[in-house]
Design an enzyme around this catalytic site. Structure first.
Site, mmCIF file in Angstrom:
data_model
loop_
_atom_site.group_PDB
_atom_site.id
_atom_site.type_symbol
_atom_site.label_atom_id
_atom_site.label_comp_id
_atom_site.label_asym_id
_atom_site.label_seq_id
_atom_site.Cartn_x
_atom_site.Cartn_y
_atom_site.Cartn_z
ATOM 1 N N GLY A 88 0.827 -1.195 0.000
ATOM 2 C CA GLY A 88 0.000 0.000 0.000
ATOM 3 C C GLY A 88 0.864 1.249 0.000
ATOM 4 O O GLY A 88 2.018 1.229 -0.429
ATOM 5 N N ARG A 89 0.316 2.336 0.503
ATOM 6 C CA ARG A 89 1.071 3.597 0.514
ATOM 7 C C ARG A 89 1.969 3.732 1.729
ATOM 8 O O ARG A 89 2.877 4.560 1.743
ATOM 9 C CB ARG A 89 0.117 4.778 0.433
ATOM 10 C CG ARG A 89 -0.485 4.914 -0.956
ATOM 11 C CD ARG A 89 -1.192 6.198 -1.139
ATOM 12 N NE ARG A 89 -1.805 6.595 0.117
ATOM 13 C CZ ARG A 89 -2.748 7.492 0.263
ATOM 14 N NH1 ARG A 89 -3.209 8.121 -0.758
ATOM 15 N NH2 ARG A 89 -3.249 7.778 1.428
ATOM 16 N N GLU A 92 6.008 4.001 1.546
ATOM 17 C CA GLU A 92 6.672 5.198 1.025
ATOM 18 C C GLU A 92 7.025 6.174 2.137
ATOM 19 O O GLU A 92 7.968 6.948 1.993
ATOM 20 C CB GLU A 92 5.832 5.872 -0.055
ATOM 21 C CG GLU A 92 4.630 6.620 0.455
ATOM 22 C CD GLU A 92 3.763 7.198 -0.651
ATOM 23 O OE1 GLU A 92 3.152 8.250 -0.423
ATOM 24 O OE2 GLU A 92 3.677 6.589 -1.741
ATOM 25 N N CYS A 118 4.039 -6.054 -2.543
ATOM 26 C CA CYS A 118 3.586 -4.880 -3.288
ATOM 27 C C CYS A 118 4.594 -3.724 -3.186
ATOM 28 O O CYS A 118 5.682 -3.808 -3.723
ATOM 29 C CB CYS A 118 2.198 -4.481 -2.802
ATOM 30 S SG CYS A 118 1.320 -3.349 -3.886
ATOM 31 N N HIS A 119 4.246 -2.662 -2.475
ATOM 32 C CA HIS A 119 5.153 -1.536 -2.278
ATOM 33 C C HIS A 119 6.080 -1.747 -1.080
ATOM 34 O O HIS A 119 6.963 -0.930 -0.837
ATOM 35 C CB HIS A 119 4.369 -0.230 -2.098
ATOM 36 C CG HIS A 119 3.723 0.257 -3.357
ATOM 37 N ND1 HIS A 119 2.609 -0.339 -3.903
ATOM 38 C CD2 HIS A 119 4.042 1.285 -4.181
ATOM 39 C CE1 HIS A 119 2.257 0.296 -5.006
ATOM 40 N NE2 HIS A 119 3.109 1.288 -5.205
ATOM 41 N N TYR A 138 5.330 -4.526 -6.676
ATOM 42 C CA TYR A 138 4.404 -3.888 -7.591
ATOM 43 C C TYR A 138 5.267 -3.319 -8.730
ATOM 44 O O TYR A 138 6.339 -2.755 -8.468
ATOM 45 C CB TYR A 138 3.614 -2.784 -6.882
ATOM 46 C CG TYR A 138 2.565 -2.173 -7.763
ATOM 47 C CD1 TYR A 138 1.440 -2.906 -8.144
ATOM 48 C CD2 TYR A 138 2.718 -0.888 -8.243
ATOM 49 C CE1 TYR A 138 0.486 -2.362 -8.987
ATOM 50 C CE2 TYR A 138 1.758 -0.332 -9.087
ATOM 51 C CZ TYR A 138 0.647 -1.073 -9.456
ATOM 52 O OH TYR A 138 -0.296 -0.535 -10.296
#
Length: 192
Positions: A88-89, A92, A118-119, A138
């Site tokens: 997800g976010r 980051e 993913c991320h 991802y």
């Protein structure tokens, strides 16, 4: 006493990439300590549901509130047999936390099993631990893996890539694969 897994999460972690591994690993008897920088047990993070609807990238919708189960500031990596980094976010920005980076580096130094979906590999790239590893992520994170000295491997979203103590998957359709391979790295034996 149950073996403990550390799970790194943050606000807008991907819902399925958090809830499914947390519940599956708990069902197998592991104590999963979900932590987030600046949060304590009982606090929550918001999740996001990502889906692929034919656009150039995924869509994002509000997910569930996910309860943190342990205090981030109390993490001692010696207490854990493995690390799971959700996608997800969240990756980051949690990668900007110096202690998150230290935690990841400690797991790699001790060659303990690490899973990132993913991320999630964004945290690995920031920690400088991917040199010489094959990993997936991802697709938009693929260049980060390469720039960090890893070899990006493109696989179907339902698959996982294992290299040494590391298992990675590109997105939530790979939950089954990444959990299966992570559990193997942990040395668990599941008989049916």
């Amino acid at each position: 006493m149950a073996k403990k897994i550390l799970m790194l999460v943050g606000d807008f972690t991907e819902d399925y990439e958090t809830m499914v591994p947390f519940q599956a690993l708990s069902m197998l008897g592991y104590q999963v300590d979900a932590v987030c920088p600046d949060k304590k047990a009982g606090d929550v993070v918001r999740t996001a549901v990502h889906d692929f609807l034919g656009d150039q990238t995924y869509t994002e919708k509000p997910g569930h509130n996910f309860a943190i189960t342990a205090d981030f500031d109390a993490v001692d990596t010696a207490d854990y047999v493995g690390l799971f980094i959700t996608g997800g976010r969240a990756p980051e920005y949690i990668r900007l936390n110096a202690r998150v980076i230290e935690i990841v580096q400690e797991f790699f130094k001790d060659k303990k099993p690490v899973a990132a979906i993913c991320h999630g590999p964004q945290v690995l790239t920031a920690a400088g631990v991917l040199k010489g590893y094959k990993a997936t992520a991802y697709p938009a994170v693929g260049p980060d893996v390469t720039l960090a000295g890893g070899t990006y491997v493109e696989v179907d979203a339902s698959e996982a890539v294992v290299d040494g103590n590391l298992v990675t998957a590109p997105a939530w359709p790979g939950d089954t694969a990444i959990i299966r391979e992570f559990v193997k790295l942990l040395g668990a034996k599941i008989e049916i």
